[in-house]
Design an enzyme around this catalytic site. Structure first.
Site, PDB file in Angstrom:
ATOM      1  N   HIS A   1      49.487  33.241  30.761  1.00  0.00           N
ATOM      2  CA  HIS A   1      48.509  33.222  31.854  1.00  0.00           C
ATOM      3  C   HIS A   1      48.452  34.511  32.667  1.00  0.00           C
ATOM      4  O   HIS A   1      47.436  34.806  33.296  1.00  0.00           O
ATOM      5  CB  HIS A   1      48.735  32.012  32.776  1.00  0.00           C
ATOM      6  CG  HIS A   1      49.890  32.155  33.716  1.00  0.00           C
ATOM      7  ND1 HIS A   1      51.184  31.822  33.377  1.00  0.00           N
ATOM      8  CD2 HIS A   1      49.944  32.585  34.999  1.00  0.00           C
ATOM      9  CE1 HIS A   1      51.978  32.022  34.408  1.00  0.00           C
ATOM     10  NE2 HIS A   1      51.254  32.499  35.406  1.00  0.00           N
TER      11      HIS A   1
ATOM     12  N   GLU B   1      46.080  39.885  33.017  1.00  0.00           N
ATOM     13  CA  GLU B   1      45.999  40.398  34.395  1.00  0.00           C
ATOM     14  C   GLU B   1      47.040  41.478  34.683  1.00  0.00           C
ATOM     15  O   GLU B   1      46.757  42.437  35.405  1.00  0.00           O
ATOM     16  CB  GLU B   1      46.179  39.236  35.371  1.00  0.00           C
ATOM     17  CG  GLU B   1      46.022  39.602  36.830  1.00  0.00           C
ATOM     18  CD  GLU B   1      46.074  38.383  37.734  1.00  0.00           C
ATOM     19  OE1 GLU B   1      46.476  38.532  38.898  1.00  0.00           O
ATOM     20  OE2 GLU B   1      45.721  37.276  37.270  1.00  0.00           O
ATOM     21  N   ASP B   2      48.231  41.335  34.109  1.00  0.00           N
ATOM     22  CA  ASP B   2      49.362  42.165  34.533  1.00  0.00           C
ATOM     23  C   ASP B   2      49.887  43.144  33.495  1.00  0.00           C
ATOM     24  O   ASP B   2      50.813  43.910  33.780  1.00  0.00           O
ATOM     25  CB  ASP B   2      50.524  41.275  34.978  1.00  0.00           C
ATOM     26  CG  ASP B   2      50.205  40.492  36.238  1.00  0.00           C
ATOM     27  OD1 ASP B   2      49.267  40.886  36.964  1.00  0.00           O
ATOM     28  OD2 ASP B   2      50.887  39.488  36.493  1.00  0.00           O
TER      29      ASP B   2
END
Length: 203
Positions: free
Chosen positions: A75, A79-80
Protein backbone atom coordinates in the site's frame (compact mmCIF):
# COMPACT_ATOMS: atom_id res chain seq x y z
CA UNK A 1 -9.65 -5.87 22.39
CA UNK A 2 -7.23 -3.28 23.73
CA UNK A 3 -6.83 -0.68 20.99
CA UNK A 4 -3.23 -0.04 21.98
CA UNK A 5 -2.11 -3.60 21.29
CA UNK A 6 -1.24 -5.31 18.05
CA UNK A 7 -3.14 -8.51 17.29
CA UNK A 8 -1.38 -11.44 18.96
CA UNK A 9 -3.17 -14.41 17.39
CA UNK A 10 -4.42 -15.21 13.94
CA UNK A 11 -6.96 -17.84 12.99
CA UNK A 12 -6.16 -20.63 10.55
CA UNK A 13 -7.86 -18.89 7.63
CA UNK A 14 -5.89 -15.67 8.03
CA UNK A 15 -2.62 -17.57 8.52
CA UNK A 16 -3.29 -19.57 5.37
CA UNK A 17 -4.14 -16.42 3.39
CA UNK A 18 -0.91 -14.74 4.50
CA UNK A 19 1.02 -17.68 3.05
CA UNK A 20 -0.72 -17.54 -0.34
CA UNK A 21 1.82 -17.28 -3.21
CA UNK A 22 0.48 -13.89 -4.36
CA UNK A 23 0.69 -12.49 -0.84
CA UNK A 24 4.18 -13.90 -0.33
CA UNK A 25 5.33 -12.32 -3.60
CA UNK A 26 3.89 -8.99 -2.47
CA UNK A 27 5.69 -9.32 0.87
CA UNK A 28 9.03 -9.92 -0.80
CA UNK A 29 8.47 -7.13 -3.32
CA UNK A 30 7.50 -4.58 -0.66
CA UNK A 31 10.42 -5.63 1.56
CA UNK A 32 12.84 -5.04 -1.31
CA UNK A 33 11.26 -1.76 -2.45
CA UNK A 34 11.33 -0.17 1.02
CA UNK A 35 14.56 -1.89 2.03
CA UNK A 36 16.71 -0.76 -0.88
CA UNK A 37 15.91 2.84 0.06
CA UNK A 38 16.77 2.01 3.68
CA UNK A 39 13.43 3.36 4.87
CA UNK A 40 12.72 3.10 8.57
CA UNK A 41 9.79 3.81 10.84
CA UNK A 42 9.61 7.18 12.52
CA UNK A 43 10.13 7.01 16.31
CA UNK A 44 11.23 3.35 16.46
CA UNK A 45 13.84 3.27 13.67
CA UNK A 46 12.67 -0.22 12.73
CA UNK A 47 12.82 -1.35 9.11
CA UNK A 48 9.82 0.21 7.37
CA UNK A 49 8.42 -3.17 6.31
CA UNK A 50 7.14 -3.75 9.87
CA UNK A 51 4.35 -1.30 9.05
CA UNK A 52 2.98 -3.02 5.92
CA UNK A 53 3.33 -6.30 7.80
CA UNK A 54 1.21 -5.01 10.69
CA UNK A 55 -1.39 -3.69 8.24
CA UNK A 56 -1.56 -6.95 6.29
CA UNK A 57 -1.80 -9.07 9.43
CA UNK A 58 -4.61 -6.94 10.81
CA UNK A 59 -6.55 -6.98 7.55
CA UNK A 60 -6.10 -10.77 7.33
CA UNK A 61 -8.15 -11.16 10.50
CA UNK A 62 -11.22 -9.76 8.73
CA UNK A 63 -10.66 -9.95 4.98
CA UNK A 64 -8.34 -12.88 4.16
CA UNK A 65 -8.43 -12.49 0.38
CA UNK A 66 -5.06 -12.81 -1.43
CA UNK A 67 -5.53 -9.72 -3.61
CA UNK A 68 -6.47 -7.62 -0.59
CA UNK A 69 -3.53 -8.82 1.48
CA UNK A 70 -1.14 -8.29 -1.41
CA UNK A 71 -2.41 -4.70 -1.66
CA UNK A 72 -1.96 -4.29 2.10
CA UNK A 73 1.70 -5.27 1.82
CA UNK A 74 2.12 -2.93 -1.17
CA UNK A 75 0.00 0.00 0.00
CA UNK A 76 2.92 2.44 0.47
CA UNK A 77 5.19 1.21 -2.32
CA UNK A 78 4.01 3.56 -5.10
CA UNK A 79 3.72 6.54 -2.76
CA UNK A 80 7.04 6.11 -0.96
CA UNK A 81 9.46 4.33 -3.34
CA UNK A 82 10.56 4.42 -6.97
CA UNK A 83 8.03 1.75 -8.00
CA UNK A 84 5.22 2.92 -10.28
CA UNK A 85 1.68 1.65 -10.55
CA UNK A 86 2.23 0.02 -13.92
CA UNK A 87 4.87 -2.24 -12.42
CA UNK A 88 2.41 -3.27 -9.70
CA UNK A 89 -0.20 -4.00 -12.38
CA UNK A 90 2.18 -6.11 -14.45
CA UNK A 91 3.44 -8.11 -11.49
CA UNK A 92 0.30 -8.47 -9.38
CA UNK A 93 -2.67 -7.84 -11.67
CA UNK A 94 -5.36 -5.23 -12.19
CA UNK A 95 -7.23 -5.85 -8.93
CA UNK A 96 -4.20 -5.38 -6.69
CA UNK A 97 -3.12 -2.34 -8.72
CA UNK A 98 -6.57 -0.78 -8.33
CA UNK A 99 -6.45 -1.10 -4.55
CA UNK A 100 -2.90 0.23 -4.34
CA UNK A 101 -3.84 3.17 -6.57
CA UNK A 102 -6.80 4.04 -4.34
CA UNK A 103 -4.50 3.94 -1.29
CA UNK A 104 -1.78 6.10 -2.84
CA UNK A 105 -1.71 9.75 -1.86
CA UNK A 106 -0.66 12.18 -4.58
CA UNK A 107 1.34 13.21 -6.32
CA UNK A 108 0.07 16.63 -5.31
CA UNK A 109 1.00 20.03 -6.64
CA UNK A 110 3.70 21.60 -4.42
CA UNK A 111 1.59 24.74 -4.40
CA UNK A 112 -1.17 23.08 -2.38
CA UNK A 113 -1.39 23.64 1.35
CA UNK A 114 -1.41 20.58 3.62
CA UNK A 115 -5.13 20.98 4.33
CA UNK A 116 -5.86 21.00 0.59
CA UNK A 117 -3.79 17.85 0.04
CA UNK A 118 -5.59 16.06 2.84
CA UNK A 119 -8.97 17.06 1.42
CA UNK A 120 -8.00 15.58 -1.97
CA UNK A 121 -6.91 12.38 -0.21
CA UNK A 122 -10.25 12.13 1.60
CA UNK A 123 -12.22 12.66 -1.60
CA UNK A 124 -10.21 9.90 -3.26
CA UNK A 125 -10.82 7.50 -0.38
CA UNK A 126 -14.50 8.35 -0.34
CA UNK A 127 -14.78 6.84 -3.83
CA UNK A 128 -12.54 3.87 -3.04
CA UNK A 129 -13.44 0.19 -3.00
CA UNK A 130 -14.61 -0.95 0.45
CA UNK A 131 -11.62 -3.32 0.56
CA UNK A 132 -9.26 -0.36 0.14
CA UNK A 133 -11.12 1.38 2.95
CA UNK A 134 -10.54 -1.62 5.20
CA UNK A 135 -6.82 -1.55 4.42
CA UNK A 136 -6.75 2.17 5.15
CA UNK A 137 -8.38 1.61 8.53
CA UNK A 138 -5.66 -0.89 9.44
CA UNK A 139 -3.07 1.62 8.23
CA UNK A 140 -4.53 4.35 10.44
CA UNK A 141 -4.55 2.04 13.46
CA UNK A 142 -0.88 1.15 13.08
CA UNK A 143 0.12 4.77 12.46
CA UNK A 144 -1.81 6.31 15.35
CA UNK A 145 -1.90 3.97 18.34
CA UNK A 146 1.16 5.47 20.09
CA UNK A 147 1.60 8.82 18.35
CA UNK A 148 0.06 10.95 21.12
CA UNK A 149 2.65 9.80 23.63
CA UNK A 150 5.58 9.69 21.20
CA UNK A 151 5.06 13.03 19.46
CA UNK A 152 2.31 15.18 21.00
CA UNK A 153 3.12 18.19 18.84
CA UNK A 154 2.72 16.31 15.55
CA UNK A 155 -0.21 14.30 16.95
CA UNK A 156 -2.11 17.56 17.50
CA UNK A 157 -2.04 18.02 13.71
CA UNK A 158 -2.18 14.38 12.63
CA UNK A 159 -4.97 12.96 14.77
CA UNK A 160 -7.66 15.49 13.72
CA UNK A 161 -6.74 14.78 10.09
CA UNK A 162 -7.23 11.07 10.64
CA UNK A 163 -10.48 11.66 12.52
CA UNK A 164 -11.78 13.59 9.51
CA UNK A 165 -10.62 10.75 7.24
CA UNK A 166 -12.68 8.26 9.24
CA UNK A 167 -15.83 9.93 7.96
CA UNK A 168 -15.19 8.54 4.46
CA UNK A 169 -14.14 5.08 5.71
CA UNK A 170 -17.38 4.01 7.35
CA UNK A 171 -17.97 1.37 4.69
CA UNK A 172 -14.76 -0.42 5.68
CA UNK A 173 -14.66 -3.26 8.19
CA UNK A 174 -16.78 -2.20 11.19
CA UNK A 175 -14.46 -3.72 13.81
CA UNK A 176 -11.45 -1.92 12.39
CA UNK A 177 -13.47 1.29 12.06
CA UNK A 178 -14.43 1.11 15.74
CA UNK A 179 -10.84 0.38 16.76
CA UNK A 180 -9.45 3.25 14.70
CA UNK A 181 -12.01 5.67 16.10
CA UNK A 182 -11.27 4.56 19.66
CA UNK A 183 -7.52 5.03 19.22
CA UNK A 184 -7.91 8.48 17.69
CA UNK A 185 -10.41 9.63 20.31
CA UNK A 186 -8.20 8.37 23.13
CA UNK A 187 -5.21 10.10 21.56
CA UNK A 188 -7.10 13.38 21.32
CA UNK A 189 -8.18 13.04 24.96
CA UNK A 190 -4.57 12.41 25.95
CA UNK A 191 -3.49 15.57 24.14
CA UNK A 192 -6.24 17.51 25.88
CA UNK A 193 -5.04 16.27 29.26
CA UNK A 194 -1.46 17.22 28.44
CA UNK A 195 -2.55 20.73 27.45
CA UNK A 196 -4.28 21.18 30.80
CA UNK A 197 -1.26 20.19 32.93
CA UNK A 198 0.11 23.10 34.95
CA UNK A 199 3.67 24.14 34.12
CA UNK A 200 6.39 22.42 36.16
CA UNK A 201 7.52 24.43 39.18
CA UNK A 202 10.81 23.72 40.90
CA UNK A 203 10.69 23.35 44.67
Amino acid sequence: MDANKQPEMHNTESDSAMQHPLVERARRFASDAHGRLEQVRRYTNEDYIVHPQAVAERVAEYLPEPEVLAAAWLHDVVEDTDVDLEEIRQLFGDEVALLVDQLTSGPHSPELERAERKLIDRLQLEQADIRAKTIKLADIIDNTYTIAERDPEFAALYLPEKYAMLQVLKQGNPELFAEARQIIEEGLQQLEQLSQKPPYEDG
